[in-house]
Design an enzyme around this catalytic site. Structure first.
Site, PDB file in Angstrom:
ATOM      1  N   ASP A  82       1.043   3.085 -10.464  1.00 30.35           N
ATOM      2  CA  ASP A  82      -0.372   2.963 -10.131  1.00 30.35           C
ATOM      3  C   ASP A  82      -0.951   4.344  -9.858  1.00 30.35           C
ATOM      4  O   ASP A  82      -0.936   4.836  -8.731  1.00 30.35           O
ATOM      5  CB  ASP A  82      -0.567   2.046  -8.918  1.00 30.35           C
ATOM      6  CG  ASP A  82      -2.041   1.877  -8.566  1.00 30.35           C
ATOM      7  OD1 ASP A  82      -2.892   2.483  -9.256  1.00 30.35           O
ATOM      8  OD2 ASP A  82      -2.341   1.143  -7.608  1.00 30.35           O
ATOM      9  N   ASP A 132       5.918  -3.130  -7.424  1.00 32.55           N
ATOM     10  CA  ASP A 132       4.472  -3.306  -7.328  1.00 32.55           C
ATOM     11  C   ASP A 132       3.839  -2.013  -6.797  1.00 32.55           C
ATOM     12  O   ASP A 132       4.294  -1.464  -5.791  1.00 32.55           O
ATOM     13  CB  ASP A 132       4.190  -4.475  -6.365  1.00 32.55           C
ATOM     14  CG  ASP A 132       2.747  -4.937  -6.397  1.00 32.55           C
ATOM     15  OD1 ASP A 132       2.085  -4.763  -7.442  1.00 32.55           O
ATOM     16  OD2 ASP A 132       2.284  -5.488  -5.381  1.00 32.55           O
ATOM     17  N   GLU A 142      -2.340   0.869 -14.218  1.00 39.53           N
ATOM     18  CA  GLU A 142      -3.633   0.353 -13.768  1.00 39.53           C
ATOM     19  C   GLU A 142      -4.750   1.313 -14.123  1.00 39.53           C
ATOM     20  O   GLU A 142      -4.613   2.516 -13.997  1.00 39.53           O
ATOM     21  CB  GLU A 142      -3.608   0.116 -12.243  1.00 39.53           C
ATOM     22  CG  GLU A 142      -4.939  -0.394 -11.699  1.00 39.53           C
ATOM     23  CD  GLU A 142      -4.847  -0.920 -10.257  1.00 39.53           C
ATOM     24  OE1 GLU A 142      -3.817  -1.534  -9.909  1.00 39.53           O
ATOM     25  OE2 GLU A 142      -5.800  -0.715  -9.497  1.00 39.53           O
TER      26      GLU A 142
HETATM   27  P1  13P Z   1      -3.559 -10.643  -3.165  1.00 35.62           P
HETATM   28  O1  13P Z   1      -3.848  -9.832  -1.931  1.00 35.62           O
HETATM   29  O2  13P Z   1      -4.812 -11.269  -3.695  1.00 35.62           O
HETATM   30  O3  13P Z   1      -2.487 -11.639  -2.955  1.00 35.62           O
HETATM   31  O4  13P Z   1      -3.076  -9.618  -4.301  1.00 35.62           O
HETATM   32  C1  13P Z   1      -1.735  -9.193  -4.357  1.00 35.62           C
HETATM   33  C2  13P Z   1      -1.523  -8.070  -5.321  1.00 35.62           C
HETATM   34  O5  13P Z   1      -2.337  -7.733  -6.154  1.00 35.62           O
HETATM   35  C3  13P Z   1      -0.229  -7.375  -5.224  1.00 35.62           C
HETATM   36  O6  13P Z   1      -0.154  -6.289  -6.102  1.00 35.62           O
HETATM   37  O1  G3H Z   2      -0.900  -4.775  -3.360  1.00 39.06           O
HETATM   38  C1  G3H Z   2      -0.644  -5.131  -2.212  1.00 39.06           C
HETATM   39  C2  G3H Z   2       0.396  -6.136  -1.979  1.00 39.06           C
HETATM   40  O2  G3H Z   2      -0.177  -7.243  -1.342  1.00 39.06           O
HETATM   41  C3  G3H Z   2       1.528  -5.548  -1.185  1.00 39.06           C
HETATM   42  O3  G3H Z   2       1.132  -5.281   0.124  1.00 39.06           O
HETATM   43  O4  G3H Z   2       1.787  -2.905   0.456  1.00 39.06           O
HETATM   44  O5  G3H Z   2       1.395  -4.434   2.418  1.00 39.06           O
HETATM   45  O6  G3H Z   2       3.415  -4.701   0.973  1.00 39.06           O
HETATM   46  P1  G3H Z   2       1.984  -4.262   1.033  1.00 39.06           P
HETATM   47 ZN    ZN Z   3      -1.959  -5.241  -6.417  1.00 39.62          ZN
HETATM   48 NA    NA Z   4       2.236  -5.007  -9.945  1.00 37.07          NA
END
Ligand code: 13P
Ligand code: G3H
Ligand code: ZN
Ligand code: NA
Length: 308
Positions: free
Chosen positions: A103, A81, A133
């Site tokens: 990203d 992510d 993104e």
């Molecule tokens: P939320 O903060 O709405 O759960 O979004 C999570 C997210 O987009 C992680 O990439």
């Molecule tokens: O995009 C954000 C997600 O909620 C992940 O959060 O970077 O604090 O692990 P984090």
């Molecule tokens: Zn996100």
């Molecule tokens: Na993602």
């Protein structure tokens, strides 16, 4: 098995539902999510942020997800992510991730294209899929003016050009959602006209909605009732997530709702039994809270139940 999201998204797109992408940081979170998906026969994306890798260490998360796959026999995607560079994406690809997000949305359009393209080339050579993104999520509120929207929300023509030039497999778009528990100051509002325009220019292409937690009131109430202080939090209404799945959104990102469920349950348990100092006795209810919340999402919000 550990799978890429390719087939999952093709099926989700055709049938107008979304696959839940849940952020994972530890064993109880993973177990809660996976139990829910198992019960509901739902495909699943488990995603790991840079912060998660730092917290748990990459190998623990990878092994926990491997255990989840082996134990559940579900099709699970292991996804990075918000990868911020080619290097972290490459590291995850080499480590066995089946999907990565690059990203580069804070860079210029041209830079975003060139960084994303480099990741796509490497990932595809290893059979891994890529999410990118375009547009900005952070700090977006419902009182954003139309002119501001054009500067920060995803431009539909640019989205089409971006996908064509990068060869990316899915695209995260900005239509008014944001990360965290405070998404809107007033009435929640997403730019569905923009979403429909993007979907029209990108037929059969999976879109991704970040910042898609709904901030369930029951967890806020429990947190605030048992010593927490989370006033004025507001998420995306469930109805809006359901609507987004009708216009090409195949992946819905959820982290905040997991955090709130877990925290609410832990607060409640510790308050109920001040003599309890056995972590299993407050983490098991936290895991159950996550499981029930995720089942609700799968069945009532995402529509990904019985899709295996
Ligand atoms: P939320 O903060 O709405 O759960 O979004 C999570 C997210 O987009 C992680 O990439
Ligand atoms: O995009 C954000 C997600 O909620 C992940 O959060 O970077 O604090 O692990 P984090
Ligand atoms: Zn996100
Ligand atoms: Na993602």
């Amino acid at each position: 098995p550990l799978v890429t999201s390719k087939e999952l998204f093709t099926k989700a797109y055709a049938n107008k539902y979304a696959v839940g992408a849940f952020n994972v940081n530890n064993m109880e979170i993973i177990q809660g999510i996976v139990s829910a998906a198992k019960t509901e026969n739902a495909p699943l994306i488990l995603q790991v942020s840079a912060g998660a890798r730092k917290y748990a260490s990459p190998i623990y998360l990878r092994k926990l997800v491997e255990a989840a796959v082996e134990d559940s026999n579900l099709p699970i995607v292991l996804h990075l992510d918000h990868g911020e560079s080619f290097d972290i994406c490459k590291q995850c690809i080499d480590d066995g991730f089946t999907s990565v997000m690059i990203d580069a949305s804070h860079h210029s359009f041209e830079e975003n294209i060139s960084i994303t393209k480099k990741v796509v080339e490497y990932a595809h050579s290893k059979g891994v899929v890529v999410e990118a993104e375009l547009g900005r999520l952070a700090g977006v509120e419902d009182d954003v003016q139309v002119s501001e929207k054009d500067a920060i929300y995803t431009n539909p023509e640019q989205a089409a050009e971006f996908v064509q030039k990068t060869g990316v497999d899915s695209l995260a778009i900005a239509i008014g959602t944001s990360h965290g528990a405070y998404k809107f100051k007033g009435e929640p509002n997403l730019d569905f006209e923009r979403l429909q325009e993007i979907a029209k220019l990108l037929p059969n292409f999976p879109l991704v909605l970040h910042g898609a937690s709904t901030v369930l009131p029951e967890f806020l109430e429990l947190c605030n009732q048992y010593g927490g202080d989370i006033p004025g939090a507001q998420g995306v209404p469930e109805e809006m997530i359901r609507k987004a799945t009708q216009f090409g959104v195949c992946k819905v990102n959820i982290d905040t709702d997991l955090r709130l469920a877990m925290t609410a349950a832990v607060r409640k348990e510790l308050f109920a039994d001040p003599k309890n100092f056995d972590p299993r006795k407050y983490l098991a209810p936290a895991r159950t809270a996550i499981e029930e919340m995720v089942r609700h999402k799968i069945v009532n919000v995402l529509g990904s139940d019985n899709r295996i």
